[in-house]
Design a protein around this motif. Structure first.
Motif, PDB file in Angstrom:
ATOM      1  N   THR A 447       0.819  -1.219   0.000  1.00 43.29           N
ATOM      2  CA  THR A 447       0.000   0.000   0.000  1.00 43.29           C
ATOM      3  C   THR A 447       0.855   1.273   0.000  1.00 43.29           C
ATOM      4  OG1 THR A 447      -0.124   0.163   2.411  1.00 43.29           O
ATOM      5  CG2 THR A 447      -1.822  -1.171   1.339  1.00 43.29           C
ATOM      6  N   ALA A 448       2.170   1.107   0.163  1.00 39.06           N
ATOM      7  CA  ALA A 448       3.032   2.289   0.322  1.00 39.06           C
ATOM      8  C   ALA A 448       2.911   3.293  -0.834  1.00 39.06           C
ATOM      9  CB  ALA A 448       4.479   1.864   0.538  1.00 39.06           C
ATOM     10  N   PRO A 449       2.966   2.856  -2.105  1.00 38.21           N
ATOM     11  CA  PRO A 449       2.903   3.845  -3.196  1.00 38.21           C
ATOM     12  C   PRO A 449       1.600   4.643  -3.180  1.00 38.21           C
ATOM     13  CG  PRO A 449       3.643   1.720  -4.037  1.00 38.21           C
ATOM     14  CD  PRO A 449       3.199   1.488  -2.628  1.00 38.21           C
ATOM     15  N   GLU A 450       0.494   3.939  -2.960  1.00 41.47           N
ATOM     16  CA  GLU A 450      -0.802   4.620  -3.007  1.00 41.47           C
ATOM     17  C   GLU A 450      -0.941   5.594  -1.814  1.00 41.47           C
ATOM     18  OE1 GLU A 450      -3.707   2.454  -1.138  1.00 41.47           O
ATOM     19  OE2 GLU A 450      -4.495   4.496  -0.914  1.00 41.47           O
ATOM     20  N   LYS A 451      -0.449   5.192  -0.647  1.00 38.80           N
ATOM     21  CA  LYS A 451      -0.550   6.080   0.525  1.00 38.80           C
ATOM     22  C   LYS A 451       0.395   7.280   0.388  1.00 38.80           C
ATOM     23  CE  LYS A 451      -2.243   2.479   3.556  1.00 38.80           C
ATOM     24  NZ  LYS A 451      -3.472   2.702   4.213  1.00 38.80           N
ATOM     25  N   ALA A 452       1.554   7.040  -0.212  1.00 37.09           N
ATOM     26  CA  ALA A 452       2.477   8.165  -0.465  1.00 37.09           C
ATOM     27  C   ALA A 452       1.797   9.155  -1.412  1.00 37.09           C
ATOM     28  CB  ALA A 452       3.775   7.656  -1.060  1.00 37.09           C
ATOM     29  N   GLY A 453       1.114   8.608  -2.421  1.00 40.26           N
ATOM     30  CA  GLY A 453       0.392   9.456  -3.384  1.00 40.26           C
ATOM     31  C   GLY A 453      -0.684  10.278  -2.682  1.00 40.26           C
ATOM     32  N   ALA A 454      -1.367   9.670  -1.722  1.00 45.41           N
ATOM     33  CA  ALA A 454      -2.432  10.379  -1.007  1.00 45.41           C
ATOM     34  C   ALA A 454      -1.851  11.562  -0.221  1.00 45.41           C
ATOM     35  CB  ALA A 454      -3.154   9.415  -0.073  1.00 45.41           C
ATOM     36  N   ILE A 455      -0.684  11.368   0.376  1.00 43.16           N
ATOM     37  CA  ILE A 455      -0.049  12.484   1.126  1.00 43.16           C
ATOM     38  C   ILE A 455       0.330  13.604   0.155  1.00 43.16           C
ATOM     39  CG2 ILE A 455       1.964  13.153   2.529  1.00 43.16           C
ATOM     40  CD1 ILE A 455       1.928  10.214   3.590  1.00 43.16           C
ATOM     41  N   LEU A 456       0.868  13.206  -0.992  1.00 48.95           N
ATOM     42  CA  LEU A 456       1.298  14.222  -1.967  1.00 48.95           C
ATOM     43  C   LEU A 456       0.111  15.036  -2.492  1.00 48.95           C
ATOM     44  CD1 LEU A 456       3.950  12.059  -3.865  1.00 48.95           C
ATOM     45  CD2 LEU A 456       4.402  14.004  -2.354  1.00 48.95           C
ATOM     46  N   ARG A 457      -1.046  14.397  -2.557  1.00 46.05           N
ATOM     47  CA  ARG A 457      -2.224  15.136  -3.045  1.00 46.05           C
ATOM     48  C   ARG A 457      -2.612  16.270  -2.090  1.00 46.05           C
ATOM     49  NH1 ARG A 457      -3.432  10.140  -5.094  1.00 46.05           N
ATOM     50  NH2 ARG A 457      -4.726   9.425  -3.363  1.00 46.05           N
ATOM     51  N   HIS A 458      -2.133  16.185  -0.832  1.00 45.82           N
ATOM     52  CA  HIS A 458      -2.437  17.259   0.129  1.00 45.82           C
ATOM     53  C   HIS A 458      -1.299  18.264   0.243  1.00 45.82           C
ATOM     54  CE1 HIS A 458      -5.424  14.238   1.505  1.00 45.82           C
ATOM     55  NE2 HIS A 458      -6.153  15.343   1.506  1.00 45.82           N
ATOM     56  N   CYS A 459      -0.492  18.350  -0.806  1.00 45.56           N
ATOM     57  CA  CYS A 459       0.701  19.208  -0.699  1.00 45.56           C
ATOM     58  C   CYS A 459       0.335  20.677  -0.458  1.00 45.56           C
ATOM     59  CB  CYS A 459       1.593  19.040  -1.916  1.00 45.56           C
ATOM     60  SG  CYS A 459       0.818  19.559  -3.436  1.00 45.56           S
ATOM     61  N   ASN A 460      -0.815  21.096  -0.951  1.00 44.74           N
ATOM     62  CA  ASN A 460      -1.150  22.519  -0.758  1.00 44.74           C
ATOM     63  C   ASN A 460      -1.425  22.865   0.690  1.00 44.74           C
ATOM     64  OD1 ASN A 460      -0.711  23.405  -3.291  1.00 44.74           O
ATOM     65  ND2 ASN A 460      -2.789  22.903  -4.002  1.00 44.74           N
ATOM     66  N   GLN A 461      -1.977  21.903   1.416  1.00 44.60           N
ATOM     67  CA  GLN A 461      -2.208  22.152   2.850  1.00 44.60           C
ATOM     68  C   GLN A 461      -0.844  22.268   3.564  1.00 44.60           C
ATOM     69  OE1 GLN A 461      -3.084  18.923   5.311  1.00 44.60           O
ATOM     70  NE2 GLN A 461      -3.281  20.331   7.054  1.00 44.60           N
ATOM     71  N   ILE A 462       0.091  21.403   3.167  1.00 40.52           N
ATOM     72  CA  ILE A 462       1.433  21.453   3.790  1.00 40.52           C
ATOM     73  C   ILE A 462       2.130  22.760   3.385  1.00 40.52           C
ATOM     74  CG2 ILE A 462       3.678  20.286   3.914  1.00 40.52           C
ATOM     75  CD1 ILE A 462       2.075  17.633   3.463  1.00 40.52           C
ATOM     76  N   LYS A 463       1.878  23.187   2.170  1.00 41.57           N
ATOM     77  CA  LYS A 463       2.471  24.454   1.706  1.00 41.57           C
ATOM     78  C   LYS A 463       1.966  25.616   2.577  1.00 41.57           C
ATOM     79  CE  LYS A 463       3.061  27.206  -2.438  1.00 41.57           C
ATOM     80  NZ  LYS A 463       2.806  27.297  -3.859  1.00 41.57           N
ATOM     81  N   ASP A 464       0.664  25.627   2.867  1.00 41.68           N
ATOM     82  CA  ASP A 464       0.115  26.713   3.702  1.00 41.68           C
ATOM     83  C   ASP A 464       0.785  26.739   5.069  1.00 41.68           C
ATOM     84  OD1 ASP A 464      -1.555  27.420   1.686  1.00 41.68           O
ATOM     85  OD2 ASP A 464      -3.324  26.366   2.474  1.00 41.68           O
ATOM     86  N   ILE A 465       0.985  25.549   5.635  1.00 47.01           N
ATOM     87  CA  ILE A 465       1.642  25.488   6.954  1.00 47.01           C
ATOM     88  C   ILE A 465       3.082  25.996   6.817  1.00 47.01           C
ATOM     89  CG2 ILE A 465       2.398  23.921   8.796  1.00 47.01           C
ATOM     90  CD1 ILE A 465      -0.067  22.193   8.158  1.00 47.01           C
ATOM     91  N   ALA A 466       3.732  25.590   5.739  1.00 47.35           N
ATOM     92  CA  ALA A 466       5.121  26.029   5.519  1.00 47.35           C
ATOM     93  C   ALA A 466       5.198  27.548   5.452  1.00 47.35           C
ATOM     94  CB  ALA A 466       5.651  25.410   4.228  1.00 47.35           C
ATOM     95  N   LEU A 467       4.276  28.164   4.736  1.00 48.10           N
ATOM     96  CA  LEU A 467       4.315  29.624   4.583  1.00 48.10           C
ATOM     97  C   LEU A 467       4.113  30.307   5.936  1.00 48.10           C
ATOM     98  CD1 LEU A 467       2.455  30.223   1.197  1.00 48.10           C
ATOM     99  CD2 LEU A 467       4.850  29.704   1.656  1.00 48.10           C
TER     100      LEU A 467
END
Ligand code: F6R
Length: 616
Positions: A447-467
């Motif tokens: 399941t690792a590839p699919e779960k990694a993909g799911a995290i990447l799909r939320h990159c904009n939320q992580i970007k907001d926290i980063a900013l």
């Protein structure tokens, strides 16, 4: 660490050299230089800064040269100046040389050459080598049996101590390049009507897939359409020509703004590639084609020693957790740079393993060699096929993560963690792990590839926290058990690309010192991904909040936190414990990336760093 390309053939040497050099730039990027030879004279250009600047400097010139060498530098001896940039010419202007490595006995040689009338214009160790070659060249008889240039390089190399990958040309020799290696990589590329030399495959693979990996102590004499390899004692070597399986398009940036971002997003595919063909038919264990150790032998081992550097050392720490937990084999982890000099006592049933993305890190290579000298079975997990570590180890596991160009390691790290989990499974099944647990483990890994993909799909939320946190100057990263290496890796990623001071600790250690750092100006990132320790991690977060510290929590879906405890939450999917560390690493990479971009940092080429550390 320093990139070298050499070319002799029918093409336009300048263009071909610059193209290769561009691909090697991740090895070092303080300054760059090029020397070509045409009609008995050498044309040299050097610039402080990137290869692009050098290309700009030579772009107006029409060069008909068919022969040349070039270099991109990561400074060791002497500051970042044009004088110290390579190629280095002998003082008579005849010999031009590019070098990756360190000449340790350069001072006595320099004194000797000065007394013989040679002069120097740089602070580098390399310049002594071009002058030493010129010294021997003058003495070498003309019309001897072997080429004067070749003989003078060979004699010079017998005098120097240290490490080198070099390429040498001479104004008098319009169709010769000499290359040699000792401790720093050098690869020969055999193309159609052309021969190349490069520090790694990336520098020549757009011209040819046929390569010869030179070994330490070997010297190659390249002439028009031909080459020969020998040792420094003039013993002829039969070359073995390998075919590299490297897709040039894999190292293209595509639509991404940085290699680091591309490589973060490559992770689902890299994880898939790490697993491909590596599960047993019965679905209960992993299998590895290249370990070269039988299951019977593996059952005899009672300890594993892992060595690596930097991010790879963090991977080793993560492997310690995985293997001890799932295979119940005691594991020790050492920095390769310490192990090589420490003479650590190893038990006779110890299995020794190194982890290295590039397969060229000099300390890791030295640790591997020391273990082999002592007679231990010495394996490697590495990404680069044909790298020195891959070739010198007794066996191992290739990562198949694809080229990693960004200086900050991302996909190589998570792929190492996945392979570590697979190794833990394999070793566990050879011992106490049940068939059913094995099947569940395999299903979890898949399941690792699919779960990694799911995290990447939320990159904009992580970007907001980063900013939100991008202007902070200190960070703490806290993780318990398997999250401790990820805390260390999160801190390393942040500091290396954004130059923010960051420290990683086991969460409970905070109270023993680092808590003094906690303040409104120093956010703390806490991992809450394991149910067993959740209440303890919550206490740690409360301790931070009680001191006005902000908390960013990376939590798994089912590890819920009291309302309002964390200032920000990054939620990652629930998963088998064996892949939780690699999943938790992905938001760390994104967070560092977006913070660094926001701060205007050069993400792919952070200051003072180079991708492959081939000098001590
Ligand atoms: C950090 C990083 C370095 C490398 C280290 C070892 O992002 O990339 O710390 O991990 O230099 O390199 P390899 O894995 O090539 O031996």
């Amino acid at each position: 660490m320093c990139g070298i390309v050499g070319y002799l053939g029918g093409g336009n040497a300048t263009g071909i050299l610059l193209e290769g050099l561009q691909r090697l730039e991740y090895r070092g990027y303080d300054s760059a230089g090029l020397a070509t030879s045409h009609r008995g004279s050498l044309q040299v250009a050097k610039r402080v800064g990137r290869v692009k600047k050098l290309a700009g400097a030579v772009s107006g010139q029409t060069s008909r040269a068919k022969l040349g060498i070039c270099h991109t530098r990561w400074a060791t001896h002497g500051g970042v100046t044009e004088e110290n940039a390579h190629p280095h010419l002998s003082c008579d202007g005849k010999i031009a040389l590019v070098h990756n490595g360190v000449i340790e006995n350069y001072l006595p040689i320099k004194k000797f050459l000065q007394s013989a009338g040679f002069t120097f214009s740089s602070q580098t160790d390399t310049e002594i080598l071009s002058n030493l070659i010129a010294y021997h060249y003058r003495k070498e008889p003309e019309g001897g049996e072997t080429s004067r240039l070749f003989e003078s390089v060979r004699k010079s190399l017998r005098q120097v101590e240290g490490t080198y990958g070099i390429a040498v040309i001479c104004a008098d020799c319009p169709s010769e390049i000499i290359g040699a290696r000792n401790g720093s990589p050098l690869i020969l590329g055999v193309g159609r009507n052309e021969i190349l030399l490069a520090s790694d495959v990336a520098g020549l693979v757009s011209r040819t897939a046929k390569v010869v990996y030179l070994k330490d102590g070997e010297i190659v004499h390249v002439r028009e359409g031909d080459f020969s390899i020998s040792t420094l004692d003039a013993e002829a070597i039969r070359p073995v020509i390998d075919e590299v399986d490297w897709d040039v398009s894999e190292s293209a940036l595509g639509h991404y703004t940085h290699y680091m971002l591309k490589e973060i997003f490559d992770q689902p595919e890299a994880l898939e590639n790490a697993m491909r063909g590596r599960f047993a038919r019965d679905g209960s264990t992993a299998k590895f084609g290249g370990l070269n150790v039988t299951p019977q032998e593996l059952r005899q081992i009672d300890r594993i020693m892992f060595c690596g550097c930097g991010t790879a050392w963090h991977a080793c720490l993560s492997l310690e957790f995985l293997i001890e937990k799932y295979a119940r084999i005691p594991v020790e982890v050492e920095y390769a740079s310490e192990f090589r000099y420490r003479n650590a006592p190893l038990d006779k049933n110890t299995l020794f393993m190194v982890v290295s993305q590039s397969g060229e890190t000099i300390d890791t290579l030295a640790a591997l060699r020391e273990s082999k000298r002592k007679g231990y079975t010495s394996l490697a997990i590495t990404n680069v096929v044909g790298s020195t570590i891959a070739r010198e180890s007794d066996g191992g596991i290739y990562q198949h993560a694809g080229p990693e160009i960004g200086v900050a390691s991302t996909k190589a790290f998570t792929s190492q963690l996945l392979l570590g989990a697979m190794l833990a499974l394999y070793l566990g099944r050879l011992r106490d792990m049940s068939f059913n647990d094995g099947v569940e483990f395999v299903e979890g890994l898949k399941t690792a590839p699919e779960k990694a993909g799911a995290i990447l799909r939320h990159c904009n939320q992580i970007k907001d926290i980063a900013l939100k946190y991008a202007r902070k100057n200190d960070f703490l990263f806290l993780g318990r058990l398997s999250m401790f290496p990820i805390a260390l890796e999160g801190a390393l990623k942040l500091k290396e690309i954004s130059y923010i001071h960051a420290e990683g600790y086991p969460a409970a250690e905070m109270k023993h010192g680092p808590i003094a750092l906690v303040s409104a100006d120093c956010p703390t990132l806490c991992f809450a991904t394991e149910k067993d320790t959740l209440s303890k991690v919550i206490s740690n977060m409360q301790e931070v909040k009680a001191r006005n510290g902000e908390v960013i929590a990376v939590r798994s879906d089912s590890c819920r936190l009291p309302e309002g405890l964390a200032d920000d939450e990054i939620v990652i999917p629930d998963a088998h414990g064996a892949i939780m560390p690699l999943l938790a690493a992905i938001p760390m990479q994104l967070l560092s990336y977006y913070i660094a971009v926001e701060r205007g940092c050069d993400v792919d080429k952070p200051r003072n760093l180079a991708k492959s550390v081939t000098v001590e």
